[in-house]
Design a protein around this motif. Structure first.
Motif, mmCIF file in Angstrom:
data_model
loop_
_atom_site.group_PDB
_atom_site.id
_atom_site.type_symbol
_atom_site.label_atom_id
_atom_site.label_comp_id
_atom_site.label_asym_id
_atom_site.label_seq_id
_atom_site.Cartn_x
_atom_site.Cartn_y
_atom_site.Cartn_z
ATOM 1 N N GLY A 76 0.418 -13.710 -46.161
ATOM 2 C CA GLY A 76 1.369 -13.433 -47.239
ATOM 3 C C GLY A 76 1.183 -14.277 -48.475
ATOM 4 O O GLY A 76 2.134 -14.879 -48.975
ATOM 5 N N PHE A 77 -0.041 -14.333 -48.976
ATOM 6 C CA PHE A 77 -0.361 -15.067 -50.192
ATOM 7 C C PHE A 77 -1.117 -14.138 -51.136
ATOM 8 O O PHE A 77 -1.886 -13.287 -50.678
ATOM 9 N N THR A 78 -0.930 -14.313 -52.422
ATOM 10 C CA THR A 78 -1.693 -13.556 -53.409
ATOM 11 C C THR A 78 -2.120 -14.488 -54.537
ATOM 12 O O THR A 78 -1.540 -15.556 -54.737
ATOM 13 N N GLU A 79 -3.115 -14.042 -55.267
ATOM 14 C CA GLU A 79 -3.599 -14.812 -56.407
ATOM 15 C C GLU A 79 -2.589 -14.721 -57.542
ATOM 16 O O GLU A 79 -2.077 -13.642 -57.844
ATOM 17 N N GLY A 80 -2.308 -15.848 -58.168
ATOM 18 C CA GLY A 80 -1.374 -15.883 -59.288
ATOM 19 C C GLY A 80 -2.048 -15.500 -60.593
ATOM 20 O O GLY A 80 -3.113 -14.890 -60.610
ATOM 21 N N HIS A 81 -1.438 -15.889 -61.690
ATOM 22 C CA HIS A 81 -1.963 -15.562 -63.020
ATOM 23 C C HIS A 81 -3.250 -16.317 -63.339
ATOM 24 O O HIS A 81 -4.050 -15.860 -64.147
ATOM 25 N N VAL A 82 -3.443 -17.467 -62.685
ATOM 26 C CA VAL A 82 -4.658 -18.252 -62.896
ATOM 27 C C VAL A 82 -5.653 -17.886 -61.797
ATOM 28 O O VAL A 82 -5.356 -18.069 -60.607
#
Length: 136
Positions: A76-82
């Motif tokens: 349950g993790f995703t890449e953020g804006h960076v």
């Protein structure tokens, strides 16, 4: 007449590998693979969330399903804006990671996280089918 002790349901189920309890969390798997968005929906429909290990013990709990099914699972993790920086689905930064050596390296192209059979993590495109593991 002596009454038998009531069955220990949690222990019985964990012996079958259907659930794993770590601390205050219960992890369970559908034993079916799906894409990331459907995995999130499946866990939510069961009143849980996609598995988000926050320490080594929880990571090992998810790993037990991955090994049992002999396939990778979404986390349950995703890449953020960076690019290259991952977070929980609610935007909170990760305080525990277990990246495979050299990962994450998708730099914006691979926005989801999968767990390998050895328990390490890899960034991955979200449309692949991976094992569904939920936490409650």
């Amino acid at each position: 007449m002596v009454q038998p002790d009531p069955p220990k349901y949690g222990q019985t189920l964990t012996l079958n590998g259907k659930i794993v309890i770590v601390g205050g969390k219960l992890f369970a798997s559908t034993e079916v693979a799906d894409d990331f968005d459907n995995t999130v929906k499946i866990c939510k429909a069961a009143h849980g969330t996609i598995a988000t290990p926050r320490n080594e013990k929880e990571n090992n709990a998810v790993k037990s399903f991955v090994i049992r099914a002999n396939t990778y699972a979404y986390l349950g993790f995703t890449e953020g804006h960076v690019p290259g920086e991952f977070q929980f689905l609610n935007g909170v930064p990760l305080n525990y990671t277990n990246w495979y050596e050299g990962e994450p390296k998708g730099k914006g192209a691979e926005k989801c996280v999968e767990m390998y059979l050895d328990g390490t993590w890899n960034d991955k495109i979200c449309s692949k089918s991976r094992l569904t593991v939920c936490e409650f």
